[in-house]
Design an enzyme around this catalytic site. Structure first.
Site, PDB file in Angstrom:
ATOM      1  N   SER A  95       0.890  -1.174   0.000  1.00 36.21           N
ATOM      2  CA  SER A  95       0.000   0.000   0.000  1.00 36.21           C
ATOM      3  C   SER A  95       0.923   1.218   0.000  1.00 36.21           C
ATOM      4  O   SER A  95       1.326   1.716   1.045  1.00 36.21           O
ATOM      5  CB  SER A  95      -0.892   0.020   1.249  1.00 36.21           C
ATOM      6  OG  SER A  95      -1.687  -1.134   1.310  1.00 36.21           O
ATOM      7  N   LYS A 170      -6.268   2.871  -2.646  1.00 30.68           N
ATOM      8  CA  LYS A 170      -6.054   2.086  -1.425  1.00 30.68           C
ATOM      9  C   LYS A 170      -5.932   2.990  -0.198  1.00 30.68           C
ATOM     10  O   LYS A 170      -6.516   2.719   0.851  1.00 30.68           O
ATOM     11  CB  LYS A 170      -4.786   1.232  -1.594  1.00 30.68           C
ATOM     12  CG  LYS A 170      -4.328   0.506  -0.350  1.00 30.68           C
ATOM     13  CD  LYS A 170      -5.323  -0.536   0.106  1.00 30.68           C
ATOM     14  CE  LYS A 170      -4.925  -1.107   1.462  1.00 30.68           C
ATOM     15  NZ  LYS A 170      -5.916  -2.040   1.996  1.00 30.68           N
ATOM     16  N   LYS A 239       0.066   5.007   8.449  1.00 31.34           N
ATOM     17  CA  LYS A 239       0.778   5.356   7.205  1.00 31.34           C
ATOM     18  C   LYS A 239      -0.215   5.619   6.076  1.00 31.34           C
ATOM     19  O   LYS A 239      -0.111   6.597   5.343  1.00 31.34           O
ATOM     20  CB  LYS A 239       1.736   4.203   6.871  1.00 31.34           C
ATOM     21  CG  LYS A 239       2.408   4.205   5.526  1.00 31.34           C
ATOM     22  CD  LYS A 239       1.729   3.309   4.492  1.00 31.34           C
ATOM     23  CE  LYS A 239       1.650   1.850   4.856  1.00 31.34           C
ATOM     24  NZ  LYS A 239       0.985   1.016   3.854  1.00 31.34           N
TER      25      LYS A 239
HETATM   26  P1  NDP Z   1       4.318  -6.723   7.916  1.00 30.58           P
HETATM   27  O1  NDP Z   1       4.775  -5.670   8.824  1.00 30.58           O
HETATM   28  O2  NDP Z   1       3.687  -7.949   8.462  1.00 30.58           O
HETATM   29  O3  NDP Z   1       5.549  -7.234   7.011  1.00 30.58           O
HETATM   30  C1  NDP Z   1       6.406  -6.335   6.388  1.00 30.58           C
HETATM   31  C2  NDP Z   1       7.354  -7.060   5.458  1.00 30.58           C
HETATM   32  O4  NDP Z   1       8.272  -6.104   4.914  1.00 30.58           O
HETATM   33  C3  NDP Z   1       8.199  -8.120   6.148  1.00 30.58           C
HETATM   34  O5  NDP Z   1       8.479  -9.141   5.231  1.00 30.58           O
HETATM   35  C4  NDP Z   1       9.463  -7.342   6.484  1.00 30.58           C
HETATM   36  O6  NDP Z   1      10.609  -8.158   6.613  1.00 30.58           O
HETATM   37  C5  NDP Z   1       9.598  -6.495   5.260  1.00 30.58           C
HETATM   38  N1  NDP Z   1      10.404  -5.290   5.478  1.00 30.58           N
HETATM   39  C6  NDP Z   1      10.222  -4.333   6.414  1.00 30.58           C
HETATM   40  N2  NDP Z   1      11.142  -3.372   6.274  1.00 30.58           N
HETATM   41  C7  NDP Z   1      11.943  -3.744   5.245  1.00 30.58           C
HETATM   42  C8  NDP Z   1      13.073  -3.174   4.623  1.00 30.58           C
HETATM   43  N3  NDP Z   1      13.585  -1.997   5.021  1.00 30.58           N
HETATM   44  N4  NDP Z   1      13.643  -3.826   3.583  1.00 30.58           N
HETATM   45  C9  NDP Z   1      13.145  -4.994   3.166  1.00 30.58           C
HETATM   46  N5  NDP Z   1      12.078  -5.604   3.709  1.00 30.58           N
HETATM   47  C10 NDP Z   1      11.472  -4.963   4.729  1.00 30.58           C
HETATM   48  O7  NDP Z   1       3.387  -6.017   6.830  1.00 30.58           O
HETATM   49  P2  NDP Z   1       2.108  -6.601   6.075  1.00 30.58           P
HETATM   50  O8  NDP Z   1       2.477  -7.846   5.377  1.00 30.58           O
HETATM   51  O9  NDP Z   1       0.936  -6.583   6.981  1.00 30.58           O
HETATM   52  O10 NDP Z   1       1.866  -5.415   5.017  1.00 30.58           O
HETATM   53  C11 NDP Z   1       2.616  -5.293   3.812  1.00 30.58           C
HETATM   54  C12 NDP Z   1       1.915  -4.221   2.963  1.00 30.58           C
HETATM   55  O11 NDP Z   1       0.582  -4.655   2.678  1.00 30.58           O
HETATM   56  C13 NDP Z   1       1.793  -2.866   3.683  1.00 30.58           C
HETATM   57  O12 NDP Z   1       1.933  -1.831   2.762  1.00 30.58           O
HETATM   58  C14 NDP Z   1       0.369  -2.916   4.246  1.00 30.58           C
HETATM   59  O13 NDP Z   1      -0.139  -1.607   4.435  1.00 30.58           O
HETATM   60  C15 NDP Z   1      -0.344  -3.689   3.154  1.00 30.58           C
HETATM   61  N6  NDP Z   1      -1.564  -4.388   3.582  1.00 30.58           N
HETATM   62  C16 NDP Z   1      -1.596  -5.199   4.685  1.00 30.58           C
HETATM   63  C17 NDP Z   1      -2.775  -5.845   5.068  1.00 30.58           C
HETATM   64  C18 NDP Z   1      -2.861  -6.760   6.261  1.00 30.58           C
HETATM   65  O14 NDP Z   1      -3.991  -7.202   6.587  1.00 30.58           O
HETATM   66  N7  NDP Z   1      -1.779  -7.090   6.951  1.00 30.58           N
HETATM   67  C19 NDP Z   1      -4.020  -5.636   4.295  1.00 30.58           C
HETATM   68  C20 NDP Z   1      -3.863  -4.848   3.110  1.00 30.58           C
HETATM   69  C21 NDP Z   1      -2.691  -4.223   2.787  1.00 30.58           C
HETATM   70  P3  NDP Z   1      11.028  -8.815   8.043  1.00 30.58           P
HETATM   71  O15 NDP Z   1      10.412 -10.171   8.049  1.00 30.58           O
HETATM   72  O16 NDP Z   1      12.503  -8.829   7.981  1.00 30.58           O
HETATM   73  O17 NDP Z   1      10.503  -7.912   9.135  1.00 30.58           O
END
Ligand code: NDP
Length: 295
Positions: A95, A170, A239
């Protein structure tokens, strides 16, 4: 098709699981154990770097917290651009924010890589059930190339307009979700203080004109039960509201209600921390009002 998936977070993991069934998948995650665990459970290969993941892939899918992290993975000797070939399709399911997505798209276009922002809605349950709504920003040809891939986890795949349009849709959707969470929390706290039992208040609201997805689905499942499952971080909702407010303010939409909800949600994030679930914003309302909204 050979596909690379980067970002095995709460929603990325179930999305990638569907892609692993339909395609030859390579996964990369910042915390390597998660990629290796995923590869142990699914038909997928764990890559050590973004470059390794995308080398030889016909399509790249990213799902990271914000557009800034996506942009951060492009450069460097182990970055995406070091491995991705011209002609690759790049779909960002983060997002994200429209301005950064446009910048990423321009950088990729220089290398002959087609980009679309493709954020999703439907939560982790929707990702598991492959019923997500996918909001796509990109040109028509890129959208048509993306559609079959997105169909692995998406049910409604909508072309919103040029790059950035998916992100805008979104962010505004989630801003409305944030407004609803804040409003329903305040409404139920007010009723509790007025002596109306929370479960009865929710039941009556849901048979009346003030109801919403928050009151009908989220509050009964997560607030009245006190379950507070962690599926979507409040930090990420904050965010999204921030992105929507930036879009509104850049275009001279004052948006006082959204501004107020954004302030309250940001404050809740500060109080509860980066790992709190989005519905926990209601806990801050409970605390202030001195009530507990349990059945
Ligand atoms: P999470 O916080 O669960 O996961 C984030 C992911 O990004 C992890 O794999 C993390 O790796 C990785 N990450 C974080 N920082 C970095 C970095 N600097 N470099 C590389 N990788 C990084 O997030 P979500 O999966 O919940 O959300 C992902 C996206 O989807 C967001 O934009 C969110 O707004 C959107 N979204 C989420 C929903 C939900 O229900 N959860 C619904 C709809 C949209 P690591 O494992 O190392 O921490």
């Amino acid at each position: 098709m050979r596909v690379a998936f980067l970002g095995l977070g709460a929603i990325g993991t179930p999305m990638a699981a569907h892609l692993a069934r339909d395609h030859e998948l390579a996964v990369w995650n910042r915390t390597d154990e998660r990629a290796r665990a995923f590869a142990g459970h699914h038909q997928a290969r764990a890559a050590a770097t973004p470059r390794e993941a995308v080398t030889g892939a016909a399509a790249i899918v990213t799902c990271l917290p914000t557009s800034a992290e996506v942009e951060g993975l492009l450069g460097g000797p182990d970055g995406i651009l070091a491995g991705a070939a011209g002609g690759t399709l790049f779909l960002d399911c983060t997002s994200g924010d429209p301005a950064t997505s446009r910048r990423i798209a321009a950088r990729l276009a220089d290398r002959g890589i087609a980009f679309a922002d493709a954020p999703v809605s439907g939560g982790t349950n929707g990702a598991e059930a492959a019923t997500l709504t996918v909001m796509v920003g990109g040109d028509a040809a890129t959208f048509e190339r993306a559609r079959p891939l997105l169909a692995s986890f998406g049910k409604r795949i909508v072309h919103m307009g040029p790059v950035g349009a998916g992100d805008a849709m979104k962010a505004v959707n989630n801003a409305l979700l944030g407004v609803n969470i804040q409003a329903v929390g305040e409404a139920l706290a007010t009723l509790a203080r007025a002596g109306v039992e929370p479960a009865l208040a929710v039941e009556t609201l849901n048979a009346s004109s003030g109801r919403s997805f928050v009151s009908e689905a989220l509050v009964p499942e997560r607030v009245l039960t006190g379950a507070w499952p962690r599926t979507f971080r409040l930090a990420l909702l904050d965010k999204d509201v921030g992105i929507a407010l930036d879009i509104a303010h850049e275009r001279d939409v004052e948006a006082p209600v959204l501004t107020a909800a954004g302030t309250a949600l940001h404050r809740a994030r500060t109080i509860l921390g980066e790992q709190a679930d989005y519905l926990e914003a209601i806990r801050v309302i409970e605390e202030q009002a001195g009530v507990e909204l349990r059945a």
